[in-house]
Every structure is written in C-alpha cells, then in structure tokens.
Design a protein around this motif. Structure first.
Motif, mmCIF file in Angstrom:
data_model
loop_
_atom_site.group_PDB
_atom_site.id
_atom_site.type_symbol
_atom_site.label_atom_id
_atom_site.label_comp_id
_atom_site.label_asym_id
_atom_site.label_seq_id
_atom_site.Cartn_x
_atom_site.Cartn_y
_atom_site.Cartn_z
ATOM 1 N N ALA A 92 97.265 83.642 -41.308
ATOM 2 C CA ALA A 92 97.378 84.592 -42.422
ATOM 3 C C ALA A 92 96.432 84.231 -43.558
ATOM 4 C CB ALA A 92 98.823 84.634 -42.918
ATOM 5 N N ALA A 93 96.322 82.942 -43.872
ATOM 6 C CA ALA A 93 95.416 82.514 -44.932
ATOM 7 C C ALA A 93 93.960 82.796 -44.559
ATOM 8 C CB ALA A 93 95.613 81.025 -45.216
ATOM 9 N N ALA A 94 93.612 82.540 -43.306
ATOM 10 C CA ALA A 94 92.245 82.816 -42.850
ATOM 11 C C ALA A 94 91.935 84.303 -42.933
ATOM 12 C CB ALA A 94 92.067 82.311 -41.421
ATOM 13 N N ALA A 95 92.890 85.134 -42.524
ATOM 14 C CA ALA A 95 92.690 86.585 -42.596
ATOM 15 C C ALA A 95 92.602 87.055 -44.042
ATOM 16 C CB ALA A 95 93.836 87.301 -41.880
ATOM 17 N N ALA A 96 93.378 86.412 -44.925
ATOM 18 C CA ALA A 96 93.352 86.795 -46.336
ATOM 19 C C ALA A 96 91.977 86.551 -46.947
ATOM 20 C CB ALA A 96 94.416 86.009 -47.102
ATOM 21 N N VAL A 97 91.436 85.362 -46.720
ATOM 22 C CA VAL A 97 90.121 85.024 -47.276
ATOM 23 C C VAL A 97 89.038 85.907 -46.665
ATOM 24 C CG1 VAL A 97 88.398 83.208 -47.497
ATOM 25 C CG2 VAL A 97 90.823 82.656 -47.767
ATOM 26 N N THR A 98 89.074 86.047 -45.347
ATOM 27 C CA THR A 98 88.065 86.862 -44.664
ATOM 28 C C THR A 98 88.125 88.313 -45.107
ATOM 29 O OG1 THR A 98 88.202 85.417 -42.717
ATOM 30 C CG2 THR A 98 87.201 87.593 -42.413
ATOM 31 N N GLY A 99 89.340 88.871 -45.126
ATOM 32 C CA GLY A 99 89.492 90.275 -45.508
ATOM 33 C C GLY A 99 89.062 90.549 -46.933
ATOM 34 N N LEU A 100 89.401 89.633 -47.848
ATOM 35 C CA LEU A 100 89.048 89.843 -49.250
ATOM 36 C C LEU A 100 87.538 89.798 -49.458
ATOM 37 C CD1 LEU A 100 90.089 90.314 -52.085
ATOM 38 C CD2 LEU A 100 90.283 87.841 -52.373
ATOM 39 N N TYR A 101 86.877 88.859 -48.811
ATOM 40 C CA TYR A 101 85.429 88.772 -48.972
ATOM 41 C C TYR A 101 84.720 89.963 -48.322
ATOM 42 C CZ TYR A 101 84.942 84.318 -51.341
ATOM 43 O OH TYR A 101 84.968 83.335 -52.292
ATOM 44 N N LEU A 102 85.215 90.415 -47.179
ATOM 45 C CA LEU A 102 84.631 91.605 -46.551
ATOM 46 C C LEU A 102 84.823 92.828 -47.437
ATOM 47 C CD1 LEU A 102 85.697 91.127 -42.810
ATOM 48 C CD2 LEU A 102 83.394 90.933 -43.771
ATOM 49 N N ALA A 103 85.999 92.920 -48.080
ATOM 50 C CA ALA A 103 86.242 94.043 -48.982
ATOM 51 C C ALA A 103 85.332 93.978 -50.203
ATOM 52 C CB ALA A 103 87.711 94.040 -49.414
ATOM 53 N N TYR A 104 85.109 92.759 -50.706
ATOM 54 C CA TYR A 104 84.270 92.590 -51.894
ATOM 55 C C TYR A 104 82.825 93.010 -51.617
ATOM 56 C CZ TYR A 104 81.908 90.281 -55.798
ATOM 57 O OH TYR A 104 81.131 90.014 -56.896
ATOM 58 N N TYR A 105 82.274 92.522 -50.509
ATOM 59 C CA TYR A 105 80.876 92.815 -50.203
ATOM 60 C C TYR A 105 80.695 94.193 -49.567
ATOM 61 C CZ TYR A 105 79.702 88.002 -51.337
ATOM 62 O OH TYR A 105 79.521 86.812 -51.997
ATOM 63 N N GLY A 106 81.756 94.715 -48.950
ATOM 64 C CA GLY A 106 81.650 96.034 -48.330
ATOM 65 C C GLY A 106 82.150 97.159 -49.211
ATOM 66 N N ASP A 107 82.680 96.809 -50.409
ATOM 67 C CA ASP A 107 83.196 97.789 -51.350
ATOM 68 C C ASP A 107 84.249 98.678 -50.694
ATOM 69 O OD1 ASP A 107 83.477 99.049 -53.786
ATOM 70 O OD2 ASP A 107 81.858 100.480 -53.414
ATOM 71 N N THR A 108 85.234 98.046 -50.074
ATOM 72 C CA THR A 108 86.307 98.771 -49.404
ATOM 73 C C THR A 108 87.651 98.355 -50.009
ATOM 74 O OG1 THR A 108 86.562 97.059 -47.702
ATOM 75 C CG2 THR A 108 85.003 98.835 -47.250
ATOM 76 N N SER A 109 88.723 98.938 -49.511
ATOM 77 C CA SER A 109 90.068 98.609 -49.973
ATOM 78 C C SER A 109 90.392 97.154 -49.660
ATOM 79 C CB SER A 109 91.095 99.518 -49.289
ATOM 80 O OG SER A 109 92.409 99.039 -49.478
ATOM 81 N N ALA A 110 90.729 96.368 -50.698
ATOM 82 C CA ALA A 110 90.972 94.937 -50.503
ATOM 83 C C ALA A 110 92.235 94.696 -49.677
ATOM 84 C CB ALA A 110 91.074 94.242 -51.855
ATOM 85 N N GLY A 111 93.345 95.328 -50.084
ATOM 86 C CA GLY A 111 94.587 95.141 -49.345
ATOM 87 C C GLY A 111 94.482 95.629 -47.917
ATOM 88 N N GLY A 112 93.852 96.784 -47.736
ATOM 89 C CA GLY A 112 93.676 97.316 -46.390
ATOM 90 C C GLY A 112 92.832 96.407 -45.520
ATOM 91 N N MET A 113 91.798 95.813 -46.091
ATOM 92 C CA MET A 113 90.924 94.936 -45.316
ATOM 93 C C MET A 113 91.641 93.640 -44.932
ATOM 94 S SD MET A 113 88.033 94.831 -43.862
ATOM 95 C CE MET A 113 86.952 96.027 -44.653
ATOM 96 N N VAL A 114 92.490 93.121 -45.812
ATOM 97 C CA VAL A 114 93.257 91.914 -45.483
ATOM 98 C C VAL A 114 94.173 92.175 -44.289
ATOM 99 C CG1 VAL A 114 95.079 90.367 -46.298
ATOM 100 C CG2 VAL A 114 93.158 90.925 -47.792
#
Length: 276
Positions: free
Chosen positions: A216-238
């Motif tokens: 879960a922690a790995a997915a949280a970090v990965t999803g948040l960074y992908l959302a930041y650089y991809g300009d997408t929904s942060a919660g959805g990406m996590v």
C-alpha cells in the motif's frame, strides 16, 4: 506535495493493516457501507462548524449500530441490511450537500482533495491513524482468532461480539483517516485491495500484516508521483496503482497467481499421463 505524500502513506498503511482482517472475515461490503455512511456526518459537521472527523466518526458508528439493529430485529439478511443503511445515509449526504450554501466545494468530500491537505488535516490523519495502528497491534491476536474461528474465541473466554464491535469501530476510524485522501467513494478500495493482494502472496496472517502495508505504501508513493507529473486525479491514481499491483499478483503471483496455478496443474497432468 510533502503533506500529500505523508497523508497518503499514513492512510494507505492504516487501511492496509485493517484490510487484512476485512478480507479474511468477508467484510468487504461492510467497509463499503461505513465509508459511504460517513458523508452526512461530514456535511453536518461543516454546517455547525465542527471538525469533519467528529461528524464522520459519529455517523460511522451510527451506521454500524443501525446495521446491527435492523439485522437482529428483522428477517432482512445482513447483506441487504448493509445495502439499505449505507445507500440511505449516503443519499442523505448528497441531499445535504445540494442544499447547503457553501463557499467551499463540498464535493471534495466525495472524491477527495489530496493535494489540498492542510497542516491540521495532516495532524488529524496522523492522530487517528496512530490510534487505529496501536489498537490493532495490541489486539491483533484476539482479532485474528475472531477472524479465523469465532467459536473457538468464545470457548477460550473471548467475546466475539465485543471483538466484532471493536473491529467495526476501527473500520469507522480508518474510513475517516482515508476520507481526506481519496474521498468516500474510493475509501473502500484502500480498505480491501491491499489485504486481498497480500492474501494471494502468503498463507500466513503475520506476513499479510507486513506485506499489505508495504504494498500500500509503495502504491501510494507511486500513484501520487504519477498523478503529480501526469496532472491527473491524485486519489484515483493511488487506488489505480493498488489495482495494478493486485492484477500483477493475481496473474503472476508465485504461489496463487493464475499463471502459476495453471502451470502447476498442467505439470501435474503431464506427470499423471507419464505415470499412467
């Protein structure tokens, strides 16, 4: 971004720990119910100027109590009771949002506002997460026995009803913890996916309690960074990152993955043919 990262990791880890018990007991729908039922509490808390967490906790426990009362005093089965209670309370929350004049966009309660986490929100998430973590750690043996064999738990002097109520209380607190991160719609995913993923990777519950938070922690970090650089929904990406991890384990898991089990079955058939 730093506050969002901290809030995401804390919420993901706490949800993952609780998800191990929810998956074993089969309370996925209960997690869905509690996470949606807190919506009217959050809106009412906004109306009276109280902390969001207070309203969410009150309605989380109210939902659990209503489900228990209707289940125990009527012919309606538990799954139907859960569906009735959580959809009714969630609809009440939507109605309250629609009639509440506000300079704040209350829709972030539904969909989350991860990048808008304020310092006081982070402290709130950390405090509630710490409570859930400490209680779950202290009662892990009793809760695990309750999950596997409530009858044996009763036989050795434990109270299954009390343990069930404790788990539901932790579920309500955990839903509040993740509310700010992904909103009420996606909380259930964070409460189920990590435990289900870990369940496919190990047969030992102690290892599940380590694997689920790590994933879960790995997915949280990965999803948040992908959302930041991809300009997408942060919660959805996590949550999407957690879903992708589950899909990978489901397909390629070394012991219970679909490909591994099919390969093992095919090898057993070939051996049987050769032996015959």
């Amino acid at each position: 971004m730093v506050r969002a990262l901290a809030a995401t990791v804390i919420s993901s880890v706490v949800c993952a720990i609780l998800s191990c018990w929810l998956v074993l007991i089969g309370w996925s729908l209960m997690g869905d119910a509690v996470s949606h039922a807190v919506l009217p509490g959050v809106v009412l808390a906004y109306i009276v100027g109280a902390p969001f967490a207070l309203g969410a906790i009150v309605f989380g426990f109210l939902a659990v109590a209503l489900i228990g009362v209707v289940r125990d005093t009527s012919r309606v089965k538990e799954d139907a009771t859960i569906g009735i209670v959580f959809t009714t309370l969630f609809s009440l929350g939507l109605v309250l949002i629609s009639v509440t004049p506000s300079q704040t966009d209350l829709n972030h309660i539904i969909f989350g506002n991860l990048l808008g986490v304020a310092p006081e929100d982070l402290w709130q998430i950390a405090a509630l997460g710490a409570v859930v973590f400490v209680v779950a750690l202290a009662k892990r043996r009793d809760l695990t026995l309750y999950a596997f064999d409530p009858t044996h738990a009763h036989a050795i002097g434990l109270n299954p009803r009390l343990l069930g109520a404790l788990l539901l209380g932790l579920l309500a607190l955990t839903a509040v913890t993740a509310l700010q991160v992904v909103g009420v719609v996606l909380v259930v995913a964070m409460l189920i996916i990590p435990g289900a993923t870990a369940y496919l990777l190990t047969d030992r519950f102690g290892r599940m309690l380590l694997i689920a938070p790590a994933l879960a922690a790995a997915a949280a970090v990965t999803g948040l960074y992908l959302a930041y650089y991809g300009d997408t929904s942060a919660g959805g990406m996590v949550v999407l990152a957690q879903g992708v991890l589950f899909a990978a384990v489901y397909l390629f898991g070394p012991r219970h993955g679909l490909i591994a089990t099919r390969w093992s079955a095919a090898r057993r058939r070939r051996r049987a043919v050769r032996a015959g």
